[in-house]
Write a protein that holds these residues in place. Structure first.
Motif, mmCIF file in Angstrom:
data_model
loop_
_atom_site.group_PDB
_atom_site.id
_atom_site.type_symbol
_atom_site.label_atom_id
_atom_site.label_comp_id
_atom_site.label_asym_id
_atom_site.label_seq_id
_atom_site.Cartn_x
_atom_site.Cartn_y
_atom_site.Cartn_z
ATOM 1 N N CYS A 151 0.839 -1.385 -0.386
ATOM 2 C CA CYS A 151 -0.145 -0.055 0.070
ATOM 3 C C CYS A 151 1.042 1.383 -0.088
ATOM 4 N N VAL A 152 0.628 2.501 -0.222
ATOM 5 C CA VAL A 152 0.680 3.529 0.202
ATOM 6 C C VAL A 152 -0.050 4.452 0.620
ATOM 7 N N ILE A 153 1.013 5.459 1.510
ATOM 8 C CA ILE A 153 0.240 6.012 2.885
ATOM 9 C C ILE A 153 0.984 7.936 1.945
ATOM 10 N N VAL A 154 0.267 8.560 2.367
ATOM 11 C CA VAL A 154 0.160 9.588 1.934
ATOM 12 C C VAL A 154 -0.220 10.903 2.896
ATOM 13 N N LYS A 155 0.480 11.479 3.310
ATOM 14 C CA LYS A 155 0.533 12.658 4.600
ATOM 15 C C LYS A 155 0.619 13.578 3.882
ATOM 16 N N THR A 156 -0.680 14.574 4.339
ATOM 17 C CA THR A 156 -1.429 16.115 3.848
ATOM 18 C C THR A 156 -1.249 16.783 5.475
ATOM 19 N N ASP A 157 -1.689 17.639 4.965
ATOM 20 C CA ASP A 157 -2.133 19.218 6.439
ATOM 21 C C ASP A 157 -3.067 18.079 7.152
ATOM 22 N N GLY A 158 -2.453 17.334 8.239
ATOM 23 C CA GLY A 158 -3.841 16.756 9.204
ATOM 24 C C GLY A 158 -4.444 15.886 8.967
ATOM 25 N N ARG B 87 -9.944 0.307 -0.671
ATOM 26 C CA ARG B 87 -9.140 0.220 -1.643
ATOM 27 C C ARG B 87 -8.016 1.007 -0.792
ATOM 28 N N ARG B 88 -9.291 2.712 -1.097
ATOM 29 C CA ARG B 88 -8.330 3.843 -0.566
ATOM 30 C C ARG B 88 -9.288 4.295 0.750
ATOM 31 N N ALA B 89 -8.614 5.508 2.299
ATOM 32 C CA ALA B 89 -9.504 5.947 3.003
ATOM 33 C C ALA B 89 -8.962 6.941 3.486
ATOM 34 N N ALA B 90 -8.842 7.412 4.157
ATOM 35 C CA ALA B 90 -9.079 8.534 5.304
ATOM 36 C C ALA B 90 -8.434 7.998 6.249
ATOM 37 N N LEU B 91 -6.868 8.411 6.749
ATOM 38 C CA LEU B 91 -6.850 7.592 8.414
ATOM 39 C C LEU B 91 -7.654 9.292 9.496
ATOM 40 N N LEU B 92 -7.956 8.473 10.212
ATOM 41 C CA LEU B 92 -8.168 9.647 11.313
ATOM 42 C C LEU B 92 -7.125 9.055 12.782
ATOM 43 N N PRO B 93 -7.053 9.818 13.451
ATOM 44 C CA PRO B 93 -6.446 9.853 14.908
ATOM 45 C C PRO B 93 -6.870 8.836 15.451
ATOM 46 N N ASN B 94 -6.725 7.611 15.640
ATOM 47 C CA ASN B 94 -7.219 6.492 16.661
ATOM 48 C C ASN B 94 -7.885 5.318 15.794
ATOM 49 N N ASP B 95 -7.763 5.197 14.165
ATOM 50 C CA ASP B 95 -8.104 4.281 13.316
ATOM 51 C C ASP B 95 -7.021 3.125 14.053
ATOM 52 N N GLN B 96 -7.405 1.993 13.412
ATOM 53 C CA GLN B 96 -6.459 1.028 13.843
ATOM 54 C C GLN B 96 -6.244 0.468 12.127
ATOM 55 N N LEU B 97 -5.267 0.530 12.136
ATOM 56 C CA LEU B 97 -5.251 0.042 10.340
ATOM 57 C C LEU B 97 -4.530 -1.385 10.486
#
Length: 159
Positions: free
Chosen positions: A43-50, A71-81
């Motif tokens: 997978c690929v993780i993209v870091k944007t502002d916040g 397939r794709r998602a936004a990761l929020l604080p405390n999400d389990q990946l």
């Protein structure tokens, strides 16, 4: 913004310092997870502002956010990946840890004081003490991450 993946098994955290990270089993990957359940380029993780965004690269064992294969998602604080069999908690926070001095304490507020502060920030007039404090006008509520691209539920076949 500081971003980390904190392993649920208690291992060392993975610091996300680059704007784009490739996660997989190959040595060339930015984050190398050496286990046969992880695809070579998983997978690929993209870091944007916040915000962190994740995109599965067609991996065999999948990528899951809060238990749902995506397939794709936004990761929020405390999400389990979950990347194959690896499980992480998402940490998003300030770059530097702020020092708290012994003389500084958290101010305790009761529910009425909190409601008054929220009304002030929204520009609403204060209510009487006898009125109901529930927000009936459909004000902004916080909602859990709605993942747009999830795998559909597989129908239960005969066992």
């Amino acid at each position: 913004m500081r971003a980390q993946l904190l392993p649920l098994d208690g291992g060392a955290p993975i610091e996300i310092t680059k704007d784009l990270l490739v996660v997989g089993r190959k040595e060339d990957c930015d984050v190398c997870l050496e286990h046969k359940s992880v695809s070579k380029m998983h997978c690929v993780i993209v870091k944007t502002d916040g915000l962190l965004l994740i995109r599965d690269l067609g991996s065999t064992n999948g990528t899951r956010v809060n238990g749902t294969r995506v397939r794709r998602a936004a990761l929020l604080p405390n999400d389990q990946l979950s990347i194959a069999h690896y499980k992480f908690r998402v940490y998003l926070g300030p770059d530097a840890v702020e020092e708290v001095h012994a003389e500084e304490h958290t101010q305790h507020l009761n529910s009425y004081e909190v409601a008054d502060l929220l009304r002030q920030t929204r520009g609403r007039p204060e209510k009487d003490d006898d009125s109901d404090d529930s927000d009936k006008d459909g004000g902004e509520l916080m909602h859990r991450n709605q993942l747009p691209d999830v795998y559909p539920e597989e129908p239960a076949g005969p066992s």
